[in-house]
Write an enzyme that holds these catalytic residues in place. Structure first.
Site, PDB file in Angstrom:
ATOM      1  N   TYR A   1      29.866 -56.832 -15.686  1.00  0.00           N
ATOM      2  CA  TYR A   1      28.432 -57.105 -15.792  1.00  0.00           C
ATOM      3  C   TYR A   1      27.938 -57.136 -17.239  1.00  0.00           C
ATOM      4  O   TYR A   1      26.837 -57.605 -17.504  1.00  0.00           O
ATOM      5  CB  TYR A   1      27.618 -56.070 -15.016  1.00  0.00           C
ATOM      6  CG  TYR A   1      27.889 -55.996 -13.539  1.00  0.00           C
ATOM      7  CD1 TYR A   1      28.658 -56.961 -12.884  1.00  0.00           C
ATOM      8  CD2 TYR A   1      27.367 -54.957 -12.781  1.00  0.00           C
ATOM      9  CE1 TYR A   1      28.911 -56.866 -11.527  1.00  0.00           C
ATOM     10  CE2 TYR A   1      27.601 -54.864 -11.421  1.00  0.00           C
ATOM     11  CZ  TYR A   1      28.378 -55.810 -10.800  1.00  0.00           C
ATOM     12  OH  TYR A   1      28.623 -55.718  -9.452  1.00  0.00           O
TER      13      TYR A   1
ATOM     14  N   HIS B   1      37.170 -53.695  -8.718  1.00  0.00           N
ATOM     15  CA  HIS B   1      36.084 -54.643  -8.467  1.00  0.00           C
ATOM     16  C   HIS B   1      36.522 -55.760  -7.519  1.00  0.00           C
ATOM     17  O   HIS B   1      35.818 -56.085  -6.565  1.00  0.00           O
ATOM     18  CB  HIS B   1      35.613 -55.225  -9.815  1.00  0.00           C
ATOM     19  CG  HIS B   1      34.251 -55.799  -9.775  1.00  0.00           C
ATOM     20  ND1 HIS B   1      33.482 -55.950 -10.900  1.00  0.00           N
ATOM     21  CD2 HIS B   1      33.503 -56.271  -8.759  1.00  0.00           C
ATOM     22  CE1 HIS B   1      32.314 -56.483 -10.572  1.00  0.00           C
ATOM     23  NE2 HIS B   1      32.308 -56.696  -9.290  1.00  0.00           N
TER      24      HIS B   1
END
Length: 273
Positions: free
Chosen positions: A47, A105
Site C-alpha cells: 500500500y 498478502h
C-alpha cells in the site's frame, strides 16, 4: 466495539482499511479514523503508506496496547529472507515495537507453504508479531496451511461482500474457529448504489453502504475493514454498527447475485481449488 478473539489476540470487528491511500496523504485520513474511535488499522507493504499510518498512530495519543495493527508481506517477497526483510522494513516504517497480525498478502505461484509459514512463525516466536494469518488463499492452500503445516492461523482475509458468496470458505474457517476478515465490503463502491440495498436502507433510515457493512457484521466470525477517505464516510461506516437487520432483509440480500468477484489480479490463485 465488538471484537473477536483468535490465537491470543483480540480483533475489533469493524476495522479501517487503507488500500489505495499511498504516501503522506494517508496520515490525516488515519488520524481522523483514530479520532472517531477506530482501533483496528489494516495496512500492507504494497500500500506504500506504512510510514503515514505509523505517523498517524504516533500523533493520535492512543495507547499502543489499545490498537490492533495488521500489515502484510507482498507475494514477491515470500522467501525466507524476503519475509524477514519485509517484516523489518514494515516494523521500522510503522514505528512500533511489534505487529499485532502479520499476513501473507497473496500466495505466489509454486509457493513453498511450509517454508513461508515456518518463517512467519519464527517472527511469532520472537514476539515481533502477536499473530499470523493469510490473505487470498484458496481452499487448497488454506487446508495446507492449517491441516498439513498446522500453522496457528489467526484469520483469513478475502474479498467478501453482498455480491460474492464465500459460504464454502466460511464453513471451513468456522469449523476451525478462525475468523474471516472481509475486504472490499462495499464491492469497490457498487454496494452504495444497489437498488435492493437501498430499499433495505430506507427501512432502517440508513444508507446502502451501511447495510452492506451491517450484513457482514451480522454474520458469525466475520470482521470487515471498509476504507473511507472522507471523515463523513468514516462516521457513516461506524453507524453501521447500530443497524439490526431482520429476516426479510437477510433474505433479500441472500437473493442478490453471489458470483461477482471484483479483485482479480493476474497472480490470483485458482478460486475453484
Amino acid at each position: 466495539m465488538d471484537a473477536i478473539s483468535t490465537q491470543g489476540i483480540s480483533i475489533p470487528r469493524l476495522g479501517f482499511g487503507t488500500f489505495r491511500m499511498p504516501g503522506g496523504d494517508c496520515q490525516p485520513v488515519v488520524e481522523s479514523a483514530l479520532e472517531l474511535g477506530y482501533r483496528h488499522i489494516d495496512t500492507a507493504e504494497m500500500y506504500q503508506n506504512e510510514e503515514a499510518v505509523g505517523a498517524a498512530i504516533a500523533t493520535s495519543g492512543v495507547a499502543r496496547k489499545d490498537l490492533h495493527i495488521t500489515t502484510k508481506v507482498w507475494h514477491e517477497n515470500i522467501s525466507a529472507e524476503g519475509i524477514k526483510r519485509a517484516f523489518d522494513t514494515s516494523l521500522m516504517k510503522l514505528g512500533v515495537d511489534y505487529i499485532d497480525l502479520y499476513m501473507v498478502h497473496w500466495p505466489s505461484v509454486d509457493m513453498n507453504v511450509p517454508m513461508v509459514l515456518e518463517t512467519m512463525q519464527s517472527l511469532l516466536e520472537k514476539g515481533l508479531t502477536r499473530a499470523i494469518g493469510v490473505c487470498n488463499f484458496n481452499m487448497t492452500l488454506l487446508k495446507a496451511a492449517i491441516e498439513d503445516v498446522q500453522a496457528p492461523i489467526a484469520c483469513l482475509q478475502i474479498e467478501y461482500h453482498p455480491f460474492l458468496s464465500q459460504s464454502r470458505m466460511l464453513d471451513y474457517v468456522r469449523s476451525k474457529q478462525i475468523p474471516l476478515v472481509a475486504y472490499a465490503p462495499l464491492a469497490q463502491g457498487r454496494a452504495a448504489t444497489d437498488p435492493v440495498l437501498e430499499q433495505i436502507a430506507s427501512k432502517h433510515g440508513a444508507t446502502a453502504a451501511q447495510v452492506a457493512i451491517a450484513w457482514l457484521l451480522d454474520q458469525d466470525s466475520v470482521i470487515t475493514i471498509p476504507k473511507a477517505k472522507r471523515r463523513e464516510s468514516q462516521e457513516a461506516n461506524l453507524g453501521a454498527l447500530n443497524i439490526k437487520l431482520d429476516d426479510e432483509d437477510r433474505a433479500a440480500i441472500q437473493a442478490l447475485p453471489k458470483d461477482q468477484r471484483f479483485v482479480t489480479p493476474p497472480f490470483s490463485p485458482d478460486w475453484a481449488k
